[in-house]
Design a protein around this motif. Structure first.
Motif, PDB file in Angstrom:
ATOM      1  N   GLY A   1      -0.693   8.550  -4.485  1.00  0.00           N
ATOM      2  CA  GLY A   1       0.544   9.269  -4.736  1.00  0.00           C
ATOM      3  C   GLY A   1       0.767  10.410  -3.764  1.00  0.00           C
ATOM      4  O   GLY A   1       1.650  11.235  -3.963  1.00  0.00           O
ATOM      5  N   ARG A   2       0.000  10.429  -2.692  1.00  0.00           N
ATOM      6  CA  ARG A   2       0.082  11.512  -1.705  1.00  0.00           C
ATOM      7  C   ARG A   2       0.672  11.012  -0.390  1.00  0.00           C
ATOM      8  O   ARG A   2       0.581   9.826  -0.080  1.00  0.00           O
ATOM      9  N   PRO A   3       1.242  11.909   0.404  1.00  0.00           N
ATOM     10  CA  PRO A   3       1.742  11.506   1.722  1.00  0.00           C
ATOM     11  C   PRO A   3       0.617  10.899   2.562  1.00  0.00           C
ATOM     12  O   PRO A   3      -0.535  11.316   2.471  1.00  0.00           O
ATOM     13  N   ALA A   4       0.985   9.911   3.379  1.00  0.00           N
ATOM     14  CA  ALA A   4       0.021   9.236   4.245  1.00  0.00           C
ATOM     15  C   ALA A   4       0.560   9.226   5.670  1.00  0.00           C
ATOM     16  O   ALA A   4       1.758   9.017   5.885  1.00  0.00           O
ATOM     17  N   ARG A   5      -0.321   9.445   6.622  1.00  0.00           N
ATOM     18  CA  ARG A   5       0.069   9.442   8.030  1.00  0.00           C
ATOM     19  C   ARG A   5       0.590   8.062   8.423  1.00  0.00           C
ATOM     20  O   ARG A   5      -0.004   7.047   8.101  1.00  0.00           O
ATOM     21  N   VAL A   6       1.720   8.037   9.134  1.00  0.00           N
ATOM     22  CA  VAL A   6       2.295   6.791   9.637  1.00  0.00           C
ATOM     23  C   VAL A   6       1.517   6.428  10.908  1.00  0.00           C
ATOM     24  O   VAL A   6       1.614   7.121  11.914  1.00  0.00           O
ATOM     25  N   THR A   7       0.762   5.363  10.833  1.00  0.00           N
ATOM     26  CA  THR A   7      -0.109   4.968  11.938  1.00  0.00           C
ATOM     27  C   THR A   7       0.634   4.067  12.931  1.00  0.00           C
ATOM     28  O   THR A   7       1.662   3.471  12.593  1.00  0.00           O
TER      29      THR A   7
ATOM     30  N   ALA B   1       0.795  -1.227   0.000  1.00  0.00           N
ATOM     31  CA  ALA B   1       0.000   0.000   0.000  1.00  0.00           C
ATOM     32  C   ALA B   1       0.827   1.275   0.000  1.00  0.00           C
ATOM     33  O   ALA B   1       0.344   2.325  -0.436  1.00  0.00           O
ATOM     34  N   TYR B   2       2.063   1.223   0.491  1.00  0.00           N
ATOM     35  CA  TYR B   2       2.863   2.434   0.691  1.00  0.00           C
ATOM     36  C   TYR B   2       4.291   2.252   0.188  1.00  0.00           C
ATOM     37  O   TYR B   2       4.794   1.143   0.110  1.00  0.00           O
ATOM     38  N   PHE B   3       4.941   3.364  -0.092  1.00  0.00           N
ATOM     39  CA  PHE B   3       6.384   3.383  -0.316  1.00  0.00           C
ATOM     40  C   PHE B   3       6.925   4.632   0.355  1.00  0.00           C
ATOM     41  O   PHE B   3       6.171   5.500   0.788  1.00  0.00           O
TER      42      PHE B   3
ATOM     43  N   TRP C   1      12.317  10.324   6.179  1.00  0.00           N
ATOM     44  CA  TRP C   1      11.569   9.681   5.104  1.00  0.00           C
ATOM     45  C   TRP C   1      10.090  10.020   5.250  1.00  0.00           C
ATOM     46  O   TRP C   1       9.593  10.151   6.365  1.00  0.00           O
ATOM     47  N   ALA C   2       9.403  10.140   4.125  1.00  0.00           N
ATOM     48  CA  ALA C   2       7.954  10.360   4.116  1.00  0.00           C
ATOM     49  C   ALA C   2       7.280   9.170   3.456  1.00  0.00           C
ATOM     50  O   ALA C   2       7.734   8.677   2.418  1.00  0.00           O
ATOM     51  N   MET C   3       6.196   8.725   4.071  1.00  0.00           N
ATOM     52  CA  MET C   3       5.446   7.592   3.539  1.00  0.00           C
ATOM     53  C   MET C   3       4.416   8.100   2.531  1.00  0.00           C
ATOM     54  O   MET C   3       3.694   9.060   2.795  1.00  0.00           O
ATOM     55  N   ILE C   4       4.369   7.434   1.377  1.00  0.00           N
ATOM     56  CA  ILE C   4       3.478   7.820   0.290  1.00  0.00           C
ATOM     57  C   ILE C   4       2.494   6.683   0.023  1.00  0.00           C
ATOM     58  O   ILE C   4       2.874   5.524  -0.064  1.00  0.00           O
TER      59      ILE C   4
END
Length: 130
Positions: free
Chosen positions: A115-121, A49-51, A107-110
């Motif tokens: 293709g947008r940044p996602a909150r790291v849960t 789901a993320y990179f 690092w930012a999770m996408i």
């Protein structure tokens, strides 16, 4: 915290005119170990789901290695994320165990779908805690 370890061997193409590993190679190795840690520790659902993308590197060079020599890389993720970002620590040590390159990378999770940044849960962070 969950520490990930990988060995890197300097080959001829890694060596610069000074006879040691080029700084750009160290940056590549930082990315390589970070991605390998994510793929090894994270839930496969999260990997799908993320990179991650690099936002910032802070690197200190205290030594180096030459062709045929190895560096032991260690990485871990301390603390808590800030929204879509977290800091990753990376240390490379030479064969004697001396830390020769240290780094803190942000690092930012996408989200792959948007293709947008996602909150790291918390459930994503849990894969990196012991």
């Amino acid at each position: 915290m969950n520490t990930f370890v990988r060995t890197f061997t300097a080959t001829l193409e890694h060596i610069d005119e000074l006879g040691h590993v080029n700084n750009a190679v160290w940056v590549q190795w930082i990315q390589d170990i970070a991605v390998a840690h994510w793929q090894a520790a994270a839930d496969p659902v999260h990997v799908s789901a993320y990179f991650w993308v690099v936002v910032r590197h802070e690197i200190d060079y205290r030594g180096n290695i030459g062709v045929g020599e190895q560096a032991l890389g260690r990485t871990w993720v301390p603390g808590t994320p800030r929204g879509a970002r977290f800091n990753r620590h990376i240390v490379f040590a030479d064969a004697r165990g001396k830390d020769i390159v240290t780094a803190i990378s942000t690092w930012a999770m996408i989200d792959r779908a948007s293709g947008r940044p996602a909150r790291v849960t918390p459930n994503i962070v849990a894969a990196f805690a012991e």
